[in-house]
Design a protein around this motif. Structure first.
Motif, PDB file in Angstrom:
ATOM      1  N   PRO C  27       0.837  -1.207   0.000  1.00  0.00           N
ATOM      2  CA  PRO C  27       0.000   0.000   0.000  1.00  0.00           C
ATOM      3  C   PRO C  27       0.871   1.255   0.000  1.00  0.00           C
ATOM      4  O   PRO C  27       1.964   1.261   0.562  1.00  0.00           O
ATOM      5  CB  PRO C  27      -0.793  -0.105   1.300  1.00  0.00           C
ATOM      6  N   HIS C  28       0.376   2.292  -0.625  1.00  0.00           N
ATOM      7  CA  HIS C  28       1.111   3.550  -0.639  1.00  0.00           C
ATOM      8  C   HIS C  28       1.107   4.159   0.746  1.00  0.00           C
ATOM      9  O   HIS C  28       0.167   3.991   1.508  1.00  0.00           O
ATOM     10  CB  HIS C  28       0.451   4.545  -1.601  1.00  0.00           C
ATOM     11  N   ASP C  29       2.137   4.913   1.031  1.00  0.00           N
ATOM     12  CA  ASP C  29       2.216   5.565   2.320  1.00  0.00           C
ATOM     13  C   ASP C  29       1.200   6.706   2.408  1.00  0.00           C
ATOM     14  O   ASP C  29       0.442   6.825   3.358  1.00  0.00           O
ATOM     15  CB  ASP C  29       3.641   6.080   2.525  1.00  0.00           C
ATOM     16  N   THR C  30       1.258   7.564   1.423  1.00  0.00           N
ATOM     17  CA  THR C  30       0.223   8.602   1.298  1.00  0.00           C
ATOM     18  C   THR C  30      -0.482   8.368  -0.023  1.00  0.00           C
ATOM     19  O   THR C  30       0.091   7.796  -0.950  1.00  0.00           O
ATOM     20  CB  THR C  30       0.808  10.022   1.283  1.00  0.00           C
ATOM     21  N   MET C  31      -1.707   8.821  -0.098  1.00  0.00           N
ATOM     22  CA  MET C  31      -2.500   8.560  -1.295  1.00  0.00           C
ATOM     23  C   MET C  31      -1.930   9.299  -2.504  1.00  0.00           C
ATOM     24  O   MET C  31      -1.865  10.527  -2.489  1.00  0.00           O
ATOM     25  CB  MET C  31      -3.949   8.994  -1.040  1.00  0.00           C
ATOM     26  N   PRO C  32      -1.533   8.558  -3.529  1.00  0.00           N
ATOM     27  CA  PRO C  32      -1.028   9.251  -4.720  1.00  0.00           C
ATOM     28  C   PRO C  32      -2.155  10.039  -5.374  1.00  0.00           C
ATOM     29  O   PRO C  32      -3.329   9.696  -5.211  1.00  0.00           O
ATOM     30  CB  PRO C  32      -0.563   8.111  -5.635  1.00  0.00           C
ATOM     31  N   GLU C  34      -3.231  10.239  -8.313  1.00  0.00           N
ATOM     32  CA  GLU C  34      -4.108   9.517  -9.229  1.00  0.00           C
ATOM     33  C   GLU C  34      -5.163   8.742  -8.477  1.00  0.00           C
ATOM     34  O   GLU C  34      -6.334   8.714  -8.847  1.00  0.00           O
ATOM     35  CB  GLU C  34      -3.306   8.578 -10.119  1.00  0.00           C
ATOM     36  N   MET C  35      -4.753   8.099  -7.377  1.00  0.00           N
ATOM     37  CA  MET C  35      -5.702   7.352  -6.567  1.00  0.00           C
ATOM     38  C   MET C  35      -6.741   8.310  -5.992  1.00  0.00           C
ATOM     39  O   MET C  35      -7.924   7.998  -5.930  1.00  0.00           O
ATOM     40  CB  MET C  35      -4.976   6.638  -5.433  1.00  0.00           C
ATOM     41  N   SER C  37      -7.816  11.048  -7.280  1.00  0.00           N
ATOM     42  CA  SER C  37      -8.825  11.415  -8.295  1.00  0.00           C
ATOM     43  C   SER C  37      -9.773  10.264  -8.580  1.00  0.00           C
ATOM     44  O   SER C  37     -10.952  10.479  -8.842  1.00  0.00           O
ATOM     45  CB  SER C  37      -8.257  11.891  -9.623  1.00  0.00           C
TER      46      SER C  37
END
Lengths: 48, 512, 197
Positions: C27-32, C34-35, C37
């Protein structure tokens, strides 16, 4: 600290007292009030 | 092409359903012909047809006038799936495998659409497909499929019913928000759907519970991953609001589910969601009458419910891993070497980020600590049942000393998480609440912590206070335990230095 | 290497599906962005209660011929009301999942004529089900054999008489007179003939 849940419970049709408590998931319209503007047809059974 | 042929067949199906009621003979004939002409007689045919039907449904949705009925094709497809499940004879393939295949194809179509379109992905037709599928299934499955004339078919379907919901649940697990962010809101609406959630909660023998816990965990993990202390994206706040309403509805309809699964649910619930945690922990089994926790004359030992241990759906012993033997051996025959193995075995190999209140990282395995504490409580209640209460309401018992040694040998971080894990067991009146109330009280007033006493007391007060200063609900056990600390003879806790150091806290406690 | 990935039937869906596992495992640490949006787009498209409603592809005509106005609405009522439930009706049997819905509440105010009309003219529908429920709440029972609704009238007799109460039965004649009629003296109540609702 959270929020006062009374209006949330009211929007779910859950009374704040213990009287008249009934199941609400069977007529659950949507997780959000904003998308719950019409009732949904619950399960029912009609004999032949 | 095959695709075109399949699309033609599906289009005819959609038209047919608009003209006749679905129990009309022509509907049965249509399906029989589909099978006889080989449209669906091979796996390949099934995959191609499912693909074609779904793509037609989605494009028909996109091209329809938004004010008209945009889901005609989608609904027709849902009905077709159910008809195929009930009208066919399953010889080469089981019904479950057949349904799994269709759902797998649907999953692949969603994956491609979601992956290709990115922010342009529209979840609504896929939502409608599953929603209508659930509605259609409910319609045919009423009263154990009593509408099925053929008794053989009827009994097969009764057996298949659990598989139906299980396969839908697996589909939802694989399309969870972390993996399909563009499907998130449809997903949350589906897990709480009136034709899914109550069904899963009430399948015989709690057959739906394990998958439901998994799905709720998926939701909580998503919230945990993207909730930062200083910045919660608006969309995540909306997710939280939805989750809150869903859990409140579950607490109303099926509190037993929350009661028996609190351990697993809390393992994935971010610490900052204090009210949601309280909602889960305040669940009370139906028909249980609970005495007023604010009654100053209440004595927990006299509360009848405290005799009974709560039912536990998932045994935390499974999460003890390498520490299972040391813990169980210690409980039988305590020893310092076992104690040391446990108190050193609770650390993670490296720091991990966390969004706690007052801390950003965690170096202890909080899940392991939760498992140890809960397991010890379960064992203690069992011991009481087998022998006597004095076996466990005893500061010399191995149950007590195990937890005490975790506090004694641990640093602030360990103490904090152990006390949190204990507080998570202070729920409605039951044997666990009762015993952990005893443990925490004795921890608080014990004289043998040495220089660690003030810190341990502070951690206990903080842990209980943060659960009862929030808006309701408050856990019965947390309130009662805190009241016990306030009522105890001797110096009032308002005289303690760590209370006096924070005037706001001092005020709250004086008020309480 | 797996054969499924070589199968053109599953391409490219299976590859896209596999991609979704990436964020599950890491999982990403912070929301990218693109995610973020995608999440917002999902929020904008969030399905509502109309999307979740039960599908009805084929609009049924009235089950029995009956003159109706062309202005008779064809759409089902889908109101929402959060008014508190009438506690005087709070019999456990009636405090079911329907008691909180607008439609059930509206039906509790309908007169018998309307309830019978709905029952006989909208067969197989949710509305028929609710009218049957309401009739049951009011004490009517449905006879499976002649398909009529029956009502048992219990009249308390003045003291000193041989019996303390007099029982008479009525039924609703839906086929001819569209009226409730008294049952003749020969009427015998047989429990197995009546639907257990």
């Amino acid at each position: 600290l959270g929020i006062d849940l009374t209006p949330v419970l009211h929007s779910l049709g859950i009374p704040s007292n213990q009287q008249g408590r009934h199941r609400v998931l069977e007529t659950f319209q949507s997780p959000w009030v904003e998308t719950s503007r019409s009732e949904v047809e619950p399960r029912f059974f009609v004999p032949e | 092409t095959d695709q075109e042929k399949m699309s033609l067949v599906f289009t005819e199906w959609v038209k047919l359903l608009q003209r006749v009621p679905d129990d009309d003979i022509s509907v049965v004939v249509f399906i029989r012909q589909m099978i006889e002409k080989g449209v669906l007689s091979s796996t390949e045919g099934m995959v191609k047809f499912t693909n074609a039907a779904l793509e037609l449904s989605v494009s028909s949705f996109k091209e329809s006038d938004p004010t008209s009925d945009v889901f005609i094709a989608t609904d027709a497809f849902s009905k077709l799936i159910v008809k195929l499940l009930i009208l066919q004879e399953f010889t080469d393939m089981t019904r479950a495998d057949y349904f799994k295949l269709m759902i797998s194809v649907i999953t692949m179509v969603i994956s491609e659409d979601h992956g290709r379109m990115r922010e342009g992905f529209n979840e609504r037709p896929y939502f409608r497909l599953i929603s209508s599928l659930l509605c259609e299934w409910e319609c045919v499955s009423g009263h154990n499929f009593i509408k099925m004339g053929d008794q053989q078919c009827r009994s097969e379907l009764v057996e298949f019913n659990f598989d139906f919901y299980n396969i839908i649940a697996s589909f939802l697990h694989s399309t969870q928000p972390i993996a399909f962010p563009g499907f998130s809101f449809a997903w949350i609406t589906l897990i709480s759907h009136r034709m899914f959630l109550p069904k899963m909660l009430r399948l015989p023998e709690k057959a739906g519970w394990a998958k439901l816990v998994l799905l709720f965990t998926d939701l909580l993990k998503f919230m945990a991953q993207y909730t930062k202390k200083n910045d919660v994206p608006d969309a995540v706040s909306v997710v939280y609001k939805g989750a809150l309403r869903i859990f409140l509805a579950v607490a109303n309809d099926a509190p037993g589910f929350l009661v028996e699964n609190h351990y697993e649910l809390l393992n994935n619930l971010p610490h900052v969601y204090m009210q949601l945690r309280n909602i889960i922990l305040s669940a009370i089994p139906k028909n249980l009458v609970v005495p007023n926790p604010y009654d100053p004359n209440l004595v927990i030992d006299d509360v009848i419910g405290c005799h009974d241990a709560p039912t536990v759906f998932y045994d935390p012993v499974q999460d003890l891993h390498a520490l299972k033997k040391p813990v169980d051996n210690y409980l039988r025959i305590p020893s310092t070497s076992l104690q040391r193995a446990i108190t050193t075995g609770i650390f993670k190999p490296e720091y991990q980020k966390d969004n706690g209140i007052g801390y950003d990282t965690v170096s202890v395995d909080t899940k392991l600590i939760n498992a140890i504490v809960f397991h010890v409580g379960i064992e203690a209640a069992l011991e009481k049942h087998k022998t006597t209460a004095t076996a466990i309401f005893n500061t010399k018992s191995s149950y007590y000393t195990l937890l005490a040694s975790l506090l004694n040998d641990g640093n602030s971080e360990v103490r904090f998480h152990v006390v949190q894990a204990i507080a998570n067991q202070l729920r409605y009146p039951n044997a666990h609440t009762h015993w952990f109330n005893y443990v925490l009280k004795n921890f608080f007033f014990a004289e043998d912590w040495g220089s660690n006493k003030a810190e341990i007391q502070e951690i206990i007060v903080r842990t209980l206070l943060e659960r009862i200063v929030t808006n309701k609900p408050h856990c019965w056990g947390a309130v009662v335990t805190f009241a016990d600390l306030l009522k105890a003879p001797g110096a009032s806790i308002t005289t303690f230095q760590f209370i006096k150091d924070v005037p706001e806290v001092e005020l709250i406690i004086k008020h309480l | 290497q797996y054969s499924a990935f070589q199968n053109p039937l599953f391409s490219p869906g299976l590859n896209y599906w596999l991609e979704t596992k990436r964020t599950l495992i890491q999982p990403h640490d912070t929301m990218p962005s693109e995610m973020a949006s995608q999440l917002e787009s999902s929020l904008l498209n969030c399905p509502d209660s109309l999307d979740a409603d039960t599908p009805s592809l084929h609009q049924d005509v009235l089950s029995m011929p009956h003159p109706t106005s062309i202005f008779f609405p064809n759409e089902t009522i889908r109101l929402v009301s959060n008014d508190p439930i009438d506690i005087s009706r709070n019999h456990p049997k009636h405090n079911d999942i329907y008691s909180g819905t607008s439609l059930a509440r509206i039906m509790s105010k309908f007169d018998l004529d309307t309830l019978f009309f709905i029952f006989y003219h909208y067969q197989g529908s949710y509305e028929q089900f609710l009218s049957a429920r309401e009739l049951t709440i009011r004490g009517w029972q449905f006879n499976k054999v002649n398909r009529c609704w029956f009502y048992k009238e219990v009249e308390k007799l003045p003291p000193g008489m041989e019996q303390s109460e007099e029982i008479s039965w009525r039924y609703f004649d839906y086929q001819k007179s569209w009226l409730a009629r008294r049952c003749g003296a020969e009427f015998v109540y047989r429990e197995e003939e009546f639907e257990r609702i």
